[in-house]
Motif scaffolding. Structure first.
Motif, PDB file in Angstrom:
ATOM      1  N   THR A 186       0.118  14.521   2.342  1.00 51.50           N
ATOM      2  CA  THR A 186       0.010  13.217   1.687  1.00 51.50           C
ATOM      3  C   THR A 186       0.031  12.089   2.713  1.00 51.50           C
ATOM      4  OG1 THR A 186       1.127  14.109  -0.265  1.00 51.50           O
ATOM      5  CG2 THR A 186       0.988  11.727  -0.084  1.00 51.50           C
ATOM      6  N   LEU A 187       0.855  12.216   3.728  1.00 51.70           N
ATOM      7  CA  LEU A 187       0.870  11.209   4.784  1.00 51.70           C
ATOM      8  C   LEU A 187      -0.473  11.135   5.505  1.00 51.70           C
ATOM      9  CD1 LEU A 187       4.396  11.916   6.334  1.00 51.70           C
ATOM     10  CD2 LEU A 187       3.746   9.943   4.960  1.00 51.70           C
ATOM     11  N   ALA A 188      -1.194  12.277   5.544  1.00 49.38           N
ATOM     12  CA  ALA A 188      -2.474  12.326   6.251  1.00 49.38           C
ATOM     13  C   ALA A 188      -3.636  11.786   5.432  1.00 49.38           C
ATOM     14  CB  ALA A 188      -2.778  13.764   6.673  1.00 49.38           C
ATOM     15  N   LEU A 189      -3.420  11.469   4.151  1.00 49.32           N
ATOM     16  CA  LEU A 189      -4.502  10.934   3.332  1.00 49.32           C
ATOM     17  C   LEU A 189      -5.025   9.636   3.926  1.00 49.32           C
ATOM     18  CD1 LEU A 189      -3.186  11.503  -0.320  1.00 49.32           C
ATOM     19  CD2 LEU A 189      -4.888  12.838   0.909  1.00 49.32           C
ATOM     20  N   ALA A 190      -6.327   9.418   3.773  1.00 47.20           N
ATOM     21  CA  ALA A 190      -6.957   8.243   4.374  1.00 47.20           C
ATOM     22  C   ALA A 190      -6.348   6.960   3.817  1.00 47.20           C
ATOM     23  CB  ALA A 190      -8.459   8.271   4.106  1.00 47.20           C
ATOM     24  N   HIS A 191      -6.194   5.960   4.699  1.00 48.75           N
ATOM     25  CA  HIS A 191      -5.737   4.641   4.275  1.00 48.75           C
ATOM     26  C   HIS A 191      -6.264   3.612   5.257  1.00 48.75           C
ATOM     27  CE1 HIS A 191      -2.538   4.753   7.403  1.00 48.75           C
ATOM     28  NE2 HIS A 191      -2.525   6.038   7.123  1.00 48.75           N
ATOM     29  N   ASP A 192      -6.509   2.425   4.743  1.00 49.91           N
ATOM     30  CA  ASP A 192      -7.141   1.388   5.567  1.00 49.91           C
ATOM     31  C   ASP A 192      -6.156   0.298   5.991  1.00 49.91           C
ATOM     32  OD1 ASP A 192      -6.701   0.272   3.146  1.00 49.91           O
ATOM     33  OD2 ASP A 192      -8.770  -0.383   2.789  1.00 49.91           O
ATOM     34  N   ARG A 193      -4.890   0.523   5.773  1.00 46.84           N
ATOM     35  CA  ARG A 193      -3.863  -0.446   6.164  1.00 46.84           C
ATOM     36  C   ARG A 193      -2.555   0.307   6.304  1.00 46.84           C
ATOM     37  NH1 ARG A 193      -2.966  -4.187   0.910  1.00 46.84           N
ATOM     38  NH2 ARG A 193      -5.248  -4.214   0.854  1.00 46.84           N
ATOM     39  N   ARG A 194      -1.527  -0.361   6.846  1.00 49.54           N
ATOM     40  CA  ARG A 194      -0.220   0.273   6.934  1.00 49.54           C
ATOM     41  C   ARG A 194       0.303   0.553   5.536  1.00 49.54           C
ATOM     42  NH1 ARG A 194       5.222  -1.888  10.102  1.00 49.54           N
ATOM     43  NH2 ARG A 194       6.633  -0.326   9.231  1.00 49.54           N
ATOM     44  N   ALA A 202       0.894  -1.164   0.000  1.00 51.85           N
ATOM     45  CA  ALA A 202       0.000   0.000   0.000  1.00 51.85           C
ATOM     46  C   ALA A 202       0.923   1.203   0.000  1.00 51.85           C
ATOM     47  CB  ALA A 202      -0.898  -0.016   1.230  1.00 51.85           C
ATOM     48  N   VAL A 203       0.965   1.938  -1.102  1.00 56.89           N
ATOM     49  CA  VAL A 203       1.973   2.974  -1.280  1.00 56.89           C
ATOM     50  C   VAL A 203       1.335   4.267  -1.773  1.00 56.89           C
ATOM     51  CG1 VAL A 203       2.501   2.152  -3.612  1.00 56.89           C
ATOM     52  CG2 VAL A 203       4.184   3.523  -2.378  1.00 56.89           C
ATOM     53  N   LEU A 225      -6.596   5.388  -0.926  1.00 56.15           N
ATOM     54  CA  LEU A 225      -5.860   4.394  -1.693  1.00 56.15           C
ATOM     55  C   LEU A 225      -6.792   3.699  -2.680  1.00 56.15           C
ATOM     56  CD1 LEU A 225      -3.709   2.794   1.144  1.00 56.15           C
ATOM     57  CD2 LEU A 225      -2.978   4.457  -0.562  1.00 56.15           C
ATOM     58  N   TRP A 226      -6.397   3.715  -3.939  1.00 53.50           N
ATOM     59  CA  TRP A 226      -7.124   2.985  -4.974  1.00 53.50           C
ATOM     60  C   TRP A 226      -6.726   1.512  -4.934  1.00 53.50           C
ATOM     61  CZ3 TRP A 226      -6.497   6.312 -10.038  1.00 53.50           C
ATOM     62  CH2 TRP A 226      -7.582   7.201 -10.135  1.00 53.50           C
TER      63      TRP A 226
END
Length: 777
Positions: free
Chosen positions: A356-364, A270-271, A322-323
């Protein structure tokens, strides 16, 4: 004047100061690289000068010595505490004597101060430095910087440089570079290439006495990094030992390892992809960035997730979350990458990284940054990245990358760096980076010395490392140990650390192959470790004492040489300050191409560059960068208004200031669903677009157009031609049911409204796809 004339600067009265050129010779033994850089200066004017010249050294390099030849005399100086050096230097200048001071800057560059250089006097300054190279996925990369590209600073003192140390590069200077290197031992059997310069390679000797002589094949310049790559290495561990510089009879050892794990199933990633589109990336750099990002997109697979952002003075996001990788999202990413330009102004890296680090993500997730790193200071960027839970991986691109900044950022977050020179293939760097991203981390790393050897001290091991990357450890011994040193660690996975594994071996044979430089490198590593300790004042004091003992130029010490002149030769006035401006980095900011050789300049080309044929006018309005037409070229006809054609009535327009109809933010710019229906209502069907490009031109955001093409069309109108898809889509948006639903309950005034369209019953699948596609808006 031809551009072939010697490089010079003009003083206030039009006279010249010249850096005549530089010559570099180097020796590579194991992973230890030692170099001598000879810089030649001359004063052709009739007054005493204080020449200030700022220059780079490689990442992690340690300055070992300075030799000076002034007016035909060889002189020696010493390393002393910084405060004492600065006071003694100024006193020498005030008394009319010559003085030379070399200091390390906050940004890890160095500044040479050559005071009271007499009229018609020449000076040759030879710097000696050493560097420990890093294994990079089984290869070695030697990078020698030669100039410092202009760097963006967010504040007046962002870089921590004093006013006299700030100097812009010159676009006309030509400082020549000569370079010769010798590779010793087993590394002489490696495959050697340079992506930055044409080189000649000549082998000599056999076995342990084998050497490889590397030199420039044609004229070089101080306008780009010199890069030498050695791969197909025969070993994954190297050890070298040398006598101690300050303690007679003792020895220092450097053990280097390149851990290689057995083949393991690659992990999903996840990048968050963040690319620098500031002005400094223009030309070759943005071209290389596009190639790197296209290669990155092609490396995505399986259940990988990713998001896309670019930055300069502001940040622009292609996706908010994350797409998931699908054919549609891959195509969308490739189109976005293909349209990238270096058009976003300055390099506001701190803001871009934090947002960018603060963008939503559902995993590490990790962050992969593509940049040239041209910022004045990296400290605030590191602070923004630390504690976010993200590792920052960096692909540095350009002819003069700020590698010291980018390596510090990667190391501080547990990530890694790779670099790409202009004209170099980017795919290998991307493959190496994804090998790190997909590889499990190695933790609980420890080093086991031969059983009969116990070090007096040892530099710290990294808390974690990646398969194929380097770990270098210095240690001090009463005598050089014999036997094998081995590196051990565990593989980190979701269930915790696994069993301990041997990661590499390095043979110690009791010989001291390296001179005293090795122990001074070890001392520099110890000083760097104490600088990060809690007892800051005590650590600084201990670091200064260690630097003086081992004669190292550090943050707390300077090199100083004072040459007392005869009374008749002393300056009677304070010297005039001259900043010796470096060459502009090749290709920086789109200023030509790195592949364009300076040898191709002709007198005619120089004349054309010296006198611009078109002048641009400054505008107070937002007219863009157009060319102003001189007034005498414009027609002035009496009664011109009488010949104007009759004006047509203005077409009805949809109010783009109404947030229900038009939205603009970091994630989406264009019509809302309600705005599109209004546009369709007031424009005849004959004026409606018939292509995807037409949809973009009439005001639909990129996300919506790609959703229509990549998601909606295959599900709602499979097999339909582009023109039919666009016609069906616009007819559906202009339908009575859509108008009624949007007018009665208009979705919010933002791009996300596209994810909540009232889909017809037969398009339930498209409704779900729309919600997923626009979840990031």
């Amino acid at each position: 004047m031809s551009l072939h004339d010697h490089a010079c600067l003009e003083s206030v009265d039009g006279q010249a100061v010249t850096l005549l050129g530089a010559r570099l010779t180097g020796e590579l033994r194991g992973l230890l690289f030692e170099a001598r850089v000879e810089q030649r200066f001359a004063n052709p004017v009739d007054e005493h000068l204080e020449v200030v010249y700022r220059f780079p050294l490689p990442w992690g390099a340690v300055l070992l010595g300075v030799e000076v030849e002034l007016g035909g005399k060889r002189l020696t100086g010493a390393v002393v505490a910084r405060a004492q050096a600065e006071a003694d230097y100024e006193e020498a200048l005030s008394e009319g004597d010559a003085a030379i001071m070399l200091e390390k800057n906050h940004d890890d560059s160095y500044c040479l101060n050559l005071g009271n250089l007499a009229p018609r006097e020449s000076c040759t300054i030879t710097l000696r430095y050493a560097q420990v190279l890093q294994f990079e996925q089984g290869a070695l990369r030697l990078l020698i910087p030669t100039t410092i590209a202009p760097r963006y600073e967010g504040g007046p003192h962002d870089s921590g440089l004093a006013a006299h140390q700030r100097m812009m590069p010159s676009v006309t200077a030509q400082h020549a570079l000569e370079l010769e290197l010798t590779v010793h031992g087993s590394l002489a059997q490696a495959r050697v290439a340079s992506p930055s310069h044409p080189i000649s390679v000549a082998p000599a000797g056999q076995g342990g006495d084998a050497t490889l002589h590397v030199a420039l094949a044609r004229q070089g310049w101080l306008d780009r990094d010199f890069v030498l790559v050695l791969d197909q290495l025969a070993q994954a561990g190297v050890a070298v030992a040398g006598p101690d510089f300050a303690q007679s009879g003792r020895a220092a050892v450097l053990a280097s390892f390149c851990p290689r794990l057995a083949d393991r199933a690659p992990r999903d990633v996840a990048v968050k992809l963040l690319v620098d589109c500031s002005g400094s990336m223009g030309g070759d750099s943005i071209d290389a960035a596009r190639r790197a990002l296209q290669a990155i997109v092609l490396q995505l697979r399986g259940d990988d997730r990713f998001c896309l952002s670019r930055f300069g003075s502001r940040v622009e996001y292609r996706t908010r979350a994350l797409w998931k990788l699908t054919d549609a999202t891959r195509i969308a990413a490739q189109r976005w990458v293909g349209a990238l330009e270096a058009d976003l102004g300055g390099t506001e890296m701190q803001q871009a990284l934090a947002s960018t680090l603060a963008l939503a993500h559902d995993r590490r997730s990790d962050l992969l940054l593509v940049t040239d790193g041209q910022v004045g200071s990296i400290d605030a960027v590191i602070q923004a990245a630390q504690g976010s839970g993200h590792r920052v991986f960096v692909v540095g691109i350009g002819a003069s990358v700020a590698q010291e900044h980018l390596r510090r950022l990667a190391q501080a977050t547990g990530g890694a760096c790779d670099f790409v020179a202009p004209g170099e293939a980017v795919e290998p760097a991307v493959l190496r980076m994804f090998a790190r991203l997909r590889s499990p981390r190695l933790v609980d790393v420890r080093l086991q010395w031969p059983s009969a050897a116990a070090p007096d001290w040892q530099t710290a091991l990294p808390p974690a490392l990646f398969d194929g990357d380097a770990v270098n450890v210095f240690a001090g011994f009463a005598e050089v140990p014999q036997g094998e040193a081995s590196l051990w660690g565990r593989i980190e996975d979701a269930g915790g650390a696994g069993p301990e594994l041997e990661l590499g071996r390095a043979m110690l044979d009791g010989r001291t192959d390296a001179p005293g430089a090795l122990s001074r490198m070890a001392a520099a590593a110890r000083i760097a470790e104490t600088a990060g300790s809690d007892a800051a004042a005590d650590a600084a004091s201990a670091g200064v004492r260690l630097a003086v003992d081992y004669q190292l130029v550090t943050d707390g010490t300077n090199f100083l040489l004072v040459h007392e002149r005869a009374a008749a030769q002393r300056a009677t006035q304070m010297p005039v300050l001259h900043q010796e401006r470096p060459m502009l980095a090749a290709g920086w900011g789109g200023a030509g191409s790195v592949r364009f050789s300076r040898l191709d300049f002709t007198a005619q080309a120089g004349a054309a560059l010296s006198v611009p044929s078109v002048w641009r006018a400054s505008r107070s309005s937002a007219a863009g960068d157009d060319i102003a037409i001189p007034a005498f070229l414009t027609a002035h006809v009496q009664g011109a208004a009488a010949f104007e054609p009759p004006r047509r009535p203005a077409k009805p327009r949809v109010d783009r200031n109404d947030p229900r109809l038009w939205t603009r933010n970091d994630f989406y710019t264009g019509w809302t669903p309600l705005g599109l229906t209004e546009w369709l209502r007031i424009n005849p069907e004959s004026a409606w677009p018939a292509t995807y490009a037409g949809l973009r031109q009439m005001g639909l955001g990129l996300d919506v157009v790609e959703w229509v093409e990549l998601v909606l069309a295959p599900q709602a109108w499979p097999g339909a031609a582009e023109q039919d898809v666009v016609r069906h889509f616009l007819a559906w948006m202009n339908g009575v049911e859509m108008r009624t639903a949007l007018s009665a309950n208009p979705p919010g005034g933002n791009g996300g409204a596209w994810g909540r369209l009232p889909m017809p019953a037969g398009m339930a699948a498209a409704d779900i796809a729309a919600a997923e596609w626009f979840a990031d808006l």
